[in-house]
Scaffold this active site. Structure first.
Site, mmCIF file in Angstrom:
data_model
loop_
_atom_site.group_PDB
_atom_site.id
_atom_site.type_symbol
_atom_site.label_atom_id
_atom_site.label_comp_id
_atom_site.label_asym_id
_atom_site.label_seq_id
_atom_site.Cartn_x
_atom_site.Cartn_y
_atom_site.Cartn_z
ATOM 1 N NE ARG A 105 -2.716 -1.234 3.521
ATOM 2 C CZ ARG A 105 -3.523 -1.087 4.342
ATOM 3 N NH1 ARG A 105 -4.406 -1.289 4.190
ATOM 4 N NH2 ARG A 105 -2.457 -2.433 4.945
ATOM 5 C CB SER A 138 4.764 -6.432 7.840
ATOM 6 O OG SER A 138 4.210 -4.865 7.938
ATOM 7 C CG ASP A 188 2.779 -5.587 10.577
ATOM 8 O OD1 ASP A 188 3.245 -5.724 11.471
ATOM 9 O OD2 ASP A 188 1.955 -6.340 9.995
HETATM 10 C C1 BGC Z 1 6.137 -10.820 11.038
HETATM 11 C C2 BGC Z 1 6.121 -9.377 11.665
HETATM 12 C C3 BGC Z 1 4.857 -8.874 11.244
HETATM 13 C C4 BGC Z 1 3.876 -10.039 11.157
HETATM 14 C C5 BGC Z 1 2.276 -9.206 11.452
HETATM 15 C C6 BGC Z 1 4.952 -12.330 10.677
HETATM 16 O O1 BGC Z 1 4.983 -12.877 9.898
HETATM 17 O O2 BGC Z 1 7.512 -11.921 10.982
HETATM 18 O O3 BGC Z 1 6.565 -8.861 11.654
HETATM 19 O O4 BGC Z 1 4.590 -8.254 12.326
HETATM 20 O O5 BGC Z 1 3.754 -10.914 10.549
HETATM 21 O O6 BGC Z 1 2.650 -8.433 9.571
#
Ligand code: BGC
Length: 556
Positions: free
Chosen positions: A82, A167, A220
């Site tokens: 996004r 994320s 995130d």
């Molecule tokens: C990632 C995290 C992320 C989470 C939610 C996980 O697979 O390792 O960094 O915050 O997913 O998106």
């Protein structure tokens, strides 16, 4: 075709109950898992290289809603990419304009530079679109400007500050740099692990001579925490229950002993820690693994990793259900489902999306897309099962005459068990954070602490910002999580936990971090250039308003 589980049913055996019971997590287990969770949190705070990475984020405070400015945010999550323009109004509200882009499997698994070039292209496309903020921007930098300037920010101060929400587990070394530890959620792009993701993105912008500067990097979960704090005035935990799962919370810096004698520790105070709880208990010593979980893990692209995530998140629940369904189709000597029929969709790895489970439960509960127009008329059990049968036929691509109402009922039970387990385990993570931050005690086995330790913020609301498809769309996910949280920390604390959706948290959180970064940058420049130049150094439409006001965000 992936292998299925061979199950032989002995005469008179209630095989279905035996399979479903494997997904029950009893209260004793909940306590045991939460205690193990707390131990693993401490391991991660003490030293590097643990399953739960417990990453210091260098975010030292949370917003109070008075922050202002317009920023670009780029959000690479699990499913979508996004680009947003976020306008923080300074009164706890914001407006946001965004464009979503698909990230193909080829991009997820190809070369990292190709992926980051795509990210830069998406930002470029967003800025070029009508109504973009570029109209107020200085002209593009020429390649000469970029090569001659040691730092693009210094080129007439003419860049658009961008916050990156990335994320995945990234070991942060500063607000604007961090190395990728590992990929999750089906990503495996080459030559990215161990590299600074801000640099990878900035290089991609620079290759395209874009006047965009990545000034801040956030997970995130940190975005959810900050954005919830911005809109509600206080938040101690940001949690994602979506394609992946994770949480970030506000920790006392003194507890992050792996920071050693760094400046941050000397300064004291608080810091947001990204737990990366998706990696909790990779050893599976406490998690209630079924043979289905083991198979899903073995066939994933990261076997042995993201243990907790594989029990909870949207990427995996559908796949666990698919494996259970296929094993019940294959039961010998007599199939337990669909008279032994399967389908291409069911035989394919990832062939059943978690959204299908959600739809089955909605059909049963008569909510969401199945909500009745006239709520005074309750459908019969038969009508509800007929609705589920339609969902199965459509989403699992089975011939209608191979799906009976009994089959529909079995599918419903499978979905409910898998989702209940996910919600109960999620509650363990929330409870552990409450205990770790001194806001709760476990209701069992904490007898000594009960009499000696007073709770932090006793009697006050405890802000928790959440986001992700499960918590937003899966029927009663939060309600189920809360029921288990009550068991773990008691009614009073659970009651005070104020779970709120951090809608657009990734974008707003990235914007808030970009604002902090710009203020820090302005502070640095303040000594070398005049106040007037500082105030005019940023593009007018993008950047913090009142840029001479250098108050840090509010300390929680
Ligand atoms: C990632 C995290 C992320 C989470 C939610 C996980 O697979 O390792 O960094 O915050 O997913 O998106």
């Amino acid at each position: 075709m992936p292998q299925t589980h061979a199950i032989y049913a002995h005469p008179g055996e209630d095989l279905l109950s035996a399979v479903l019971q494997q997904f029950d997590v009893h209260d004793d287990h909940l306590f045991n898992i939460t205690r193990t969770f707390l131990r693993e949190m401490w391991d991660g705070l003490e030293s590097y290289g643990h399953d739960m990475a417990m990453i210091p984020t260098f975010v030292r405070s949370t917003p109070d809603g008075s922050e202002k400015g317009t920023f670009l945010a780029l959000d690479l999550g699990g499913t979508n990419l996004r680009v947003c323009e976020v306008n923080l109004h300074g009164d706890k509200t914001f407006s946001l304009r965004q464009q979503k882009y698909k990230v193909s499997d080829a991009l997820k698994t190809g070369e990292a530079t190709t992926l980051f070039d795509y990210l830069a292209d998406s930002v470029d496309a967003f800025l070029t679109d009508s109504g973009s903020p570029t109209c107020a921007l200085p002209p593009s930098l020429t390649p000469r400007d970029l090569t001659e300037a040691s730092d693009p920010v210094d080129v007439h101060g003419s860049y658009i500050p961008l916050g990156l929400t990335f994320s995945f587990p990234v070991e942060q070394t500063a607000l604007d740099s961090g190395k990728l530890l590992t990929w999750t959620k089906g990503f495996s792009a080459k030559n990215a692990i161990g590299n600074d993701v801000v640099k990878l993105l900035q290089d991609a912008f620079d290759r395209k001579h874009m006047h965009v500067r990545c000034v801040a990097l956030v997970n995130d979960t940190v975005g959810a925490l900050l954005s919830r704090a911005y809109t509600s005035g206080g938040c101690i935990l940001g949690a994602i229950f979506g394609t992946g799962t994770n949480g970030a919370y506000v920790e006392d810096v003194a507890n992050i002993s792996k920071l050693g004698r760094s400046e941050e520790v000397k300064e004291g105070g608080l810091m947001v820690v990204n737990t990366e709880w998706g990696g909790f208990n990779n050893s599976r010593s406490a998690l209630p693994s079924t043979p289905y979980d083991k198979k899903v893990d073995r066939e994933s692209i990261n076997p042995g990793k993201q243990g907790f995530e594989k029990f909870i998140s949207g990427m995996y629940l559908g796949e666990i259900a698919r494996n259970v369904i296929v094993s019940l189709i294959d039961v010998a000597p007599k199939s337990l489902l669909f008279s032994g029929h399967s389908s291409k969709q069911l035989n394919k790895q990832w062939g059943v999306d978690t959204a299908v489970l959600s739809e089955v439960e909605e059909a049963w509960e008569g909510i969401g897309r199945f909500a009745p127009e006239d709520s005074s008329r309750q459908p019969s059990v038969q009508q509800k099962l007929e609705r589920i049968r339609d969902v199965i036929v459509r989403r699992m691509e089975l011939p209608p005459d191979s799906v009976s109402l009994d089959d529909a009922d079995i599918i419903r039970k499978i979905c409910t068990h898998i989702a209940w387990r996910a919600a109960r385990l999620s509650a363990c993570a929330v409870a552990a954070v409450l205990v770790q931050t001194g806001r709760a005690r476990l209701t069992r086995g904490d007898e000594e602490a009960k009499n000696t330790v007073t709770l932090v913020d006793e009697g006050k609301r405890i802000g928790v910002g959440v986001d992700g498809s499960l918590v937003e769309h899966y029927p009663y996910f939060e309600k189920k999580l809360r029921a288990s949280l009550r068991v773990l920390v008691g009614d009073d604390v659970e009651h005070r936990v104020d779970i709120g959706l951090a809608k657009d948290g990734s974008g707003v959180g990235a914007a808030l971090c970009a604002l902090v970064a710009c203020r820090q940058n302005i502070t640095k420049q303040y000594h070398t250039v005049s106040e007037h130049e500082v105030a005019n150094g940023l593009p007018q439409s993008l950047g913090p308003e009142n840029s001479t006001c250098l108050d840090p965000l509010v300390r929680t």
